[in-house]
Design a protein around this motif. Structure first.
Motif, mmCIF file in Angstrom:
data_model
loop_
_atom_site.group_PDB
_atom_site.id
_atom_site.type_symbol
_atom_site.label_atom_id
_atom_site.label_comp_id
_atom_site.label_asym_id
_atom_site.label_seq_id
_atom_site.Cartn_x
_atom_site.Cartn_y
_atom_site.Cartn_z
ATOM 1 N N GLU A 120 0.828 -1.199 0.000
ATOM 2 C CA GLU A 120 0.000 0.000 0.000
ATOM 3 C C GLU A 120 0.866 1.254 0.000
ATOM 4 N N SER A 121 0.217 2.388 -0.268
ATOM 5 C CA SER A 121 0.915 3.672 -0.255
ATOM 6 C C SER A 121 1.451 3.961 1.146
ATOM 7 N N PRO A 128 -0.823 9.900 -4.329
ATOM 8 C CA PRO A 128 0.419 9.535 -5.009
ATOM 9 C C PRO A 128 0.398 9.935 -6.478
ATOM 10 N N THR A 130 1.771 8.734 -10.356
ATOM 11 C CA THR A 130 2.071 7.479 -11.033
ATOM 12 C C THR A 130 3.184 7.698 -12.049
ATOM 13 N N GLN A 164 3.760 5.893 -7.100
ATOM 14 C CA GLN A 164 3.382 4.531 -7.484
ATOM 15 C C GLN A 164 4.078 4.206 -8.801
ATOM 16 N N ARG A 166 4.772 1.682 -11.820
ATOM 17 C CA ARG A 166 4.259 0.515 -12.529
ATOM 18 C C ARG A 166 5.321 0.132 -13.537
ATOM 19 N N LYS A 194 4.147 -3.597 -9.522
ATOM 20 C CA LYS A 194 3.852 -2.330 -8.858
ATOM 21 C C LYS A 194 4.645 -2.209 -7.574
ATOM 22 N N TYR A 196 5.577 1.062 -4.376
ATOM 23 C CA TYR A 196 5.535 2.443 -3.900
ATOM 24 C C TYR A 196 6.899 2.819 -3.333
ATOM 25 N N GLU A 292 -5.962 0.293 -10.796
ATOM 26 C CA GLU A 292 -5.328 1.489 -10.275
ATOM 27 C C GLU A 292 -4.750 2.361 -11.366
ATOM 28 N N SER A 320 2.102 -8.012 -8.802
ATOM 29 C CA SER A 320 2.263 -6.967 -7.792
ATOM 30 C C SER A 320 1.532 -7.294 -6.507
ATOM 31 N N ASP A 326 7.403 -8.973 -4.549
ATOM 32 C CA ASP A 326 7.611 -7.532 -4.322
ATOM 33 C C ASP A 326 9.001 -7.328 -3.739
#
Length: 329
Positions: A120-121, A128, A130, A164, A166, A194, A196, A292, A320, A326
């Protein structure tokens, strides 16, 4: 050579090795242990916790090993008893099984907690931005869908704002890494992973490709420049000026050819370019492109998303959402 003299020599060489390792960092910082953002801070704390928990096992083992080697050394004056017959000891069995199990359980808890938190952020109170990251041979391309600008081999972000990322690849799989801001995550063809990251303060940070991708992979380095929001907005305006070229499909095809590249800035890029790159290698499967999306991208991506939604999505394609994949961990 007496036992005490041998032990002193062993101690000397152990200390010499430790000193050479620790002092080799004097004058420069260990970037992984120098967090500059909340993601890196969380990962740093997990490293410290893991090190302490591992040391609880490793240090006693080393101490006992050294004691046994010294106590039962083969010398004439050693009076240690020789007892080749062993018997089962329930108390010892309980100790050397229970302690590792408890440590593994504690380590597993902290690892799972932080892994899921980092999906999560890191700052829910700030919206956020992108940034789409594409790994090429042998360069990094960054596209800003909300600002409609693109850069090559350098990245500017607002300080104090979650970013974020990607990530995908139009070539071999690579690993995106900004050590002072967070851990690694893979950029893979046909998928959009993904992560953050966030820089707490303005500054310049080193970024690199941490996966071998061919003869010039060592040149896949880039600068991450964090600026106050006002300065970042000014940079966006300058990037969109007529002094910088507009990226066309032909420009991108030239860019994706194997080879190194200088730093570049484009005042615009073809809409849906990142989605096309992902779909090119997805073989009809949704590479997690429909989730997202930035608000400004949704309309322009309807065509790409529509073709993806008609295909069956393979279980596990959303890399992601898999904590094990991750690398910010």
């Amino acid at each position: 050579m007496s036992g005490r003299k041998a032990l002193r020599q062993i101690s000397f060489w152990v200390l010499a090795v430790l000193a050479s390792v620790l002092l080799s960092g004097c004058g420069s910082e260990y970037v992984v242990l120098n967090p500059k953002g909340p993601v890196a801070e969380t990962q740093y704390n997990l490293i410290v916790i893991s090190t302490i928990l591992c040391a609880i096992i490793i240090i006693p083992v080393f101490v006992i090993t050294a004691f046994i080697v010294y106590r039962y050394r083969d010398t004439k004056d050693n009076k240690a008893p020789y007892k080749p017959q062993w018997a089962h000891n329930t108390a010892l069995e309980v100790i050397w099984w229970t302690i590792p199990v408890i440590i593994i359980a504690i380590l597993g808890y902290f690892t799972a907690r932080d892994t899921y938190a980092l999906v999560e952020s890191p700052n829910k109170e700030v919206k956020p931005i992108t940034i789409q990251v594409t790994s090429l041979d042998w360069k990094w391309m960054f596209t800003y869908p909300e600002q409609n600008i693109a850069t090559v081999n350098y990245l500017e972000i607002p300080a104090g704002v979650p970013v974020q990322f990607r990530l995908s690849a139009d070539g071999p799989m690579n690993s995106f890494w900004v050590p002072e801001l967070g851990g690694q995550i893979y950029a893979m063809s046909g998928m959009a992973t993904k992560m953050y990251l966030q820089a707490d303060k303005p500054g310049e940070y080193e970024g690199l490709g941490a996966n071998f991708t061919g003869k010039d992979f060592a040149h896949m380095q880039f600068k991450v420049i964090a600026k106050p929001q006002a300065e970042f907005d000014q940079w966006v305006k300058e990037a969109k000026s007529s002094n910088n070229p507009v990226m066309t499909k032909q420009d991108y095809e030239e860019l994706r050819k194997p080879g190194t590249s200088d730093v570049k800035t484009y005042s615009a890029f073809p809409k849906g370019l990142f989605e096309e790159i992902v779909m090119k290698y997805s073989h009809g499967h949704d590479g997690n492109m429909s989730q997202e999306q930035p608000a400004g991208e949704q309309k322009s991506d309807q065509k790409a998303e529509g073709s993806a939604s008609e295909a069956h999505q393979m279980p596990g394609m959303d890399m992601s959402q898999m904590p094990g994949m991750d690398m910010s961990k």
